[in-house]
Design a protein around this motif. Structure first.
Motif, PDB file in Angstrom:
ATOM      1  N   ALA A 154       7.840  10.224   1.951  1.00 24.62           N
ATOM      2  CA  ALA A 154       6.532  10.592   2.487  1.00 24.62           C
ATOM      3  C   ALA A 154       6.530  12.067   2.887  1.00 24.62           C
ATOM      4  CB  ALA A 154       6.191   9.719   3.691  1.00 24.62           C
ATOM      5  N   GLU A 155       5.337  12.655   2.914  1.00 21.76           N
ATOM      6  CA  GLU A 155       5.213  14.045   3.349  1.00 21.76           C
ATOM      7  C   GLU A 155       5.529  14.194   4.828  1.00 21.76           C
ATOM      8  OE1 GLU A 155       4.357  16.801   1.491  1.00 21.76           O
ATOM      9  OE2 GLU A 155       4.507  15.548  -0.305  1.00 21.76           O
ATOM     10  N   ARG A 156       5.027  13.264   5.635  1.00 19.25           N
ATOM     11  CA  ARG A 156       5.288  13.293   7.075  1.00 19.25           C
ATOM     12  C   ARG A 156       5.127  11.885   7.637  1.00 19.25           C
ATOM     13  NH1 ARG A 156       7.746  16.638   8.204  1.00 19.25           N
ATOM     14  NH2 ARG A 156       6.606  18.533   8.675  1.00 19.25           N
ATOM     15  N   VAL A 157       5.999  11.524   8.566  1.00 20.62           N
ATOM     16  CA  VAL A 157       5.972  10.218   9.220  1.00 20.62           C
ATOM     17  C   VAL A 157       5.965  10.442  10.723  1.00 20.62           C
ATOM     18  CG1 VAL A 157       7.197   8.044   9.590  1.00 20.62           C
ATOM     19  CG2 VAL A 157       7.270   9.141   7.334  1.00 20.62           C
ATOM     20  N   TYR A 158       4.878  10.062  11.372  1.00 18.44           N
ATOM     21  CA  TYR A 158       4.798  10.161  12.832  1.00 18.44           C
ATOM     22  C   TYR A 158       4.994   8.777  13.450  1.00 18.44           C
ATOM     23  CZ  TYR A 158       3.368  15.024  13.388  1.00 18.44           C
ATOM     24  OH  TYR A 158       3.352  16.392  13.435  1.00 18.44           O
ATOM     25  N   ARG A 214       4.799   4.934  -5.792  1.00 20.74           N
ATOM     26  CA  ARG A 214       4.952   4.707  -7.231  1.00 20.74           C
ATOM     27  C   ARG A 214       4.010   5.586  -8.046  1.00 20.74           C
ATOM     28  NH1 ARG A 214       3.331  -1.032  -8.459  1.00 20.74           N
ATOM     29  NH2 ARG A 214       4.690  -1.322  -6.652  1.00 20.74           N
ATOM     30  N   LEU A 215       2.801   5.811  -7.517  1.00 24.50           N
ATOM     31  CA  LEU A 215       1.806   6.609  -8.227  1.00 24.50           C
ATOM     32  C   LEU A 215       1.942   8.110  -7.961  1.00 24.50           C
ATOM     33  CD1 LEU A 215      -1.268   4.283  -7.652  1.00 24.50           C
ATOM     34  CD2 LEU A 215      -0.324   4.917  -9.889  1.00 24.50           C
ATOM     35  N   GLY A 216       2.869   8.470  -7.091  1.00 23.93           N
ATOM     36  CA  GLY A 216       3.067   9.883  -6.786  1.00 23.93           C
ATOM     37  C   GLY A 216       1.985  10.478  -5.914  1.00 23.93           C
ATOM     38  N   ARG A 217       1.299   9.636  -5.130  1.00 23.42           N
ATOM     39  CA  ARG A 217       0.274  10.144  -4.238  1.00 23.42           C
ATOM     40  C   ARG A 217       0.912  10.559  -2.909  1.00 23.42           C
ATOM     41  NH1 ARG A 217      -1.477   9.854  -8.514  1.00 23.42           N
ATOM     42  NH2 ARG A 217      -3.499   9.047  -9.215  1.00 23.42           N
ATOM     43  N   PRO A 218       0.678  11.779  -2.462  1.00 22.93           N
ATOM     44  CA  PRO A 218       1.247  12.221  -1.184  1.00 22.93           C
ATOM     45  C   PRO A 218       0.843  11.267  -0.056  1.00 22.93           C
ATOM     46  CG  PRO A 218       0.327  14.076  -2.376  1.00 22.93           C
ATOM     47  CD  PRO A 218      -0.108  12.842  -3.115  1.00 22.93           C
ATOM     48  N   LEU A 219       1.818  10.903   0.774  1.00 23.13           N
ATOM     49  CA  LEU A 219       1.613   9.896   1.826  1.00 23.13           C
ATOM     50  C   LEU A 219       1.910  10.502   3.191  1.00 23.13           C
ATOM     51  CD1 LEU A 219       1.159   6.883   2.667  1.00 23.13           C
ATOM     52  CD2 LEU A 219       3.631   6.552   2.266  1.00 23.13           C
ATOM     53  N   PHE A 220       1.000  10.288   4.151  1.00 21.04           N
ATOM     54  CA  PHE A 220       1.129  10.802   5.520  1.00 21.04           C
ATOM     55  C   PHE A 220       0.917   9.622   6.457  1.00 21.04           C
ATOM     56  CE2 PHE A 220       0.092  12.820   9.448  1.00 21.04           C
ATOM     57  CZ  PHE A 220       0.493  14.158   9.394  1.00 21.04           C
ATOM     58  N   LEU A 221       1.856   9.409   7.378  1.00 26.94           N
ATOM     59  CA  LEU A 221       1.763   8.290   8.311  1.00 26.94           C
ATOM     60  C   LEU A 221       1.376   8.797   9.695  1.00 26.94           C
ATOM     61  CD1 LEU A 221       3.352   7.048   5.931  1.00 26.94           C
ATOM     62  CD2 LEU A 221       4.684   5.754   7.599  1.00 26.94           C
ATOM     63  N   LEU A 222       0.223   8.375  10.182  1.00 32.70           N
ATOM     64  CA  LEU A 222      -0.205   8.716  11.534  1.00 32.70           C
ATOM     65  C   LEU A 222       0.620   7.927  12.556  1.00 32.70           C
ATOM     66  CD1 LEU A 222      -4.044   8.885  10.891  1.00 32.70           C
ATOM     67  CD2 LEU A 222      -2.523  10.799  11.414  1.00 32.70           C
ATOM     68  N   GLN A 276       0.837  -1.199   0.000  1.00 31.68           N
ATOM     69  CA  GLN A 276       0.000   0.000   0.000  1.00 31.68           C
ATOM     70  C   GLN A 276       0.878   1.257   0.000  1.00 31.68           C
ATOM     71  OE1 GLN A 276      -3.338  -0.358   2.869  1.00 31.68           O
ATOM     72  NE2 GLN A 276      -2.895  -2.555   2.907  1.00 31.68           N
ATOM     73  N   TRP A 277       1.951   1.235   0.795  1.00 37.05           N
ATOM     74  CA  TRP A 277       2.874   2.369   0.811  1.00 37.05           C
ATOM     75  C   TRP A 277       3.643   2.444  -0.508  1.00 37.05           C
ATOM     76  CZ3 TRP A 277       5.679   2.470   6.241  1.00 37.05           C
ATOM     77  CH2 TRP A 277       4.699   2.570   7.254  1.00 37.05           C
ATOM     78  N   GLU A 278       4.058   1.276  -1.010  1.00 34.75           N
ATOM     79  CA  GLU A 278       4.808   1.254  -2.275  1.00 34.75           C
ATOM     80  C   GLU A 278       3.976   1.826  -3.420  1.00 34.75           C
ATOM     81  OE1 GLU A 278       7.685  -2.672  -1.714  1.00 34.75           O
ATOM     82  OE2 GLU A 278       5.633  -2.921  -2.452  1.00 34.75           O
ATOM     83  N   SER A 279       2.699   1.464  -3.462  1.00 40.25           N
ATOM     84  CA  SER A 279       1.834   1.932  -4.548  1.00 40.25           C
ATOM     85  C   SER A 279       1.627   3.443  -4.486  1.00 40.25           C
ATOM     86  CB  SER A 279       0.481   1.213  -4.498  1.00 40.25           C
ATOM     87  OG  SER A 279       0.644  -0.160  -4.750  1.00 40.25           O
ATOM     88  N   ALA A 280       1.428   3.969  -3.271  1.00 48.87           N
ATOM     89  CA  ALA A 280       1.274   5.411  -3.127  1.00 48.87           C
ATOM     90  C   ALA A 280       2.517   6.131  -3.645  1.00 48.87           C
ATOM     91  CB  ALA A 280       1.009   5.769  -1.674  1.00 48.87           C
TER      92      ALA A 280
END
Length: 364
Positions: A152-156, A123-131, A117-121
């Protein structure tokens, strides 16, 4: 804006259901008007609040699961997951402790369900934020995971061990678990459970040959003599069924934890929980809880709350000490709650910062 929450599990597991709910609430409070929310979840039927829910493991039959697992061995993400991410504008990974490669079963689940799920985001250039979550051990996937985190944009992360391991990555921040933040936010509104009531026991099996079952049995013997009852955090079908283990250590489950917590007159005065979110859900309902922690997440959560005196290593705890603490809290929990009050402002500041970061992430 189309916002996709990734990496959910099963709402019948009360801890996972809570984290998805809190993620949804945080997003609804910070997202632009008219945003839509989708979810990737292993048990989609348990999340009726979402408009669209995608299962990462294919159709709920053997052929579907085998087909989608097979795609991972040739380096592909299951089609339905890829399409759900492709149709989104932002991807937000739910909090938890699922990105880990500690043993063979964990590695298989992470490699075939969560990591794609993270890899696909990415690869597709979708901004990713980890809570807020615990990340690791990473094993042989260390470089792949770190590369995704850096993009990723932000990793918490919610625990010190994860933070120390990843702090050289510029996107990584340390913050408490979402349930810890929720408790600090609502602390002044909580109706605390009355003293002198029952003690609730929430146990689960743990891996490996250790003294844990014998210690839990001894603790149960001490506490059931004074009216303690067994409570289940997860319901049948969640994949985390603890009732058989509880019976094996002499505790007959009397009810689900949530059932007791939602009816104020039936709340226990204190709980002892091996499941972190069993403890945190107790606290959110005004019930003090002693946590027997088997992973990094529990110690950090209780340290964040100022409750380090009431968290113990599940593999080596002293049953007599825990029993004494439970009996003491049942009669007077004022010192326990005062410890959280002292930590409240720091946690609330962290919550406000996370919401600011989330709002900036969701800005077009």
């Amino acid at each position: 804006m189309r916002i996709l929450i990734a990496n959910a599990y099963n709402a019948q597991n009360a801890g996972d259901g809570l984290l998805v709910h809190l993620a949804h609430e945080a997003l609804r409070s910070t997202a632009p008007p008219n945003s839509s929310f989708g979810l990737i979840a292993s048990a989609p039927q348990t999340f009726p609040a979402f408009e669209t829910v995608t299962a990462p493991a294919g159709d709920l039959n053997t052929f579907g699961r085998l087909r989608d697992v097979a795609t991972r061995f040739v380096g592909r993400t299951p089609t339905r997951v890829f399409q759900a991410i492709q149709a989104s504008d932002r991807v937000v990974a739910v909090g938890g402790g699922y990105m880990r490669f500690g043993h063979a079963t964990e590695s298989f689940k992470t490699s075939n369900v969560h990591l794609p799920q993270w890899e696909s985001a990415t690869r597709l250039g979708r901004p990713l934020f980890l809570l807020p979550q615990s990340i690791g051990p990473l094993g042989r996937s260390r470089n792949a995971v770190r590369e995704i985190l850096a993009s990723a944009e932000r990793v918490y992360v919610r625990d010190e061990r994860s933070f120390e391991d990843l702090r050289d990555i510029s996107t990584v921040r340390r913050a408490p678990d979402l349930a810890v933040m929720e408790l600090a936010k609502d602390l002044n509104l909580l109706e605390r459970s009355p003293s002198g009531g029952t003690i609730g026991l929430i146990f689960r099996p743990l891996r490996g040959r250790t003294a844990y079952p014998d210690s839990v049995r001894r603790l149960s013997e001490r506490l059931t003599q004074s009216g303690a009852i067994g409570l289940l955090q997860s319901s049948a079908g969640s994949g985390n069924q603890d009732d058989a283990f509880m019976r094996s250590v002499g505790v007959q489950p009397a009810d689900r934890l949530l059932n007791r917590l939602t009816v104020h007159s039936e709340r226990p005065s204190v709980t002892v929980s091996v499941r972190l979110h069993g403890s945190l859900q107790s606290l959110l309902a005004g019930v003090p809880s002693i946590h027997l922690s088997y992973e990094r997440k529990g110690f950090s959560a209780y340290d964040d709350l100022g409750l380090s005196n009431w968290v113990h290593n599940a593999y080596s705890f002293d049953p007599e000490l825990v029993a004494e603490q439970a009996h003491s809290l049942r009669e007077d929990s004022s010192g326990y709650w005062n410890s959280i009050v002292i930590a409240q402002a720091k946690i609330e500041n962290a919550r406000q910062q996370l919401l600011l970061d989330l709002a900036a992430f969701l800005t077009d």
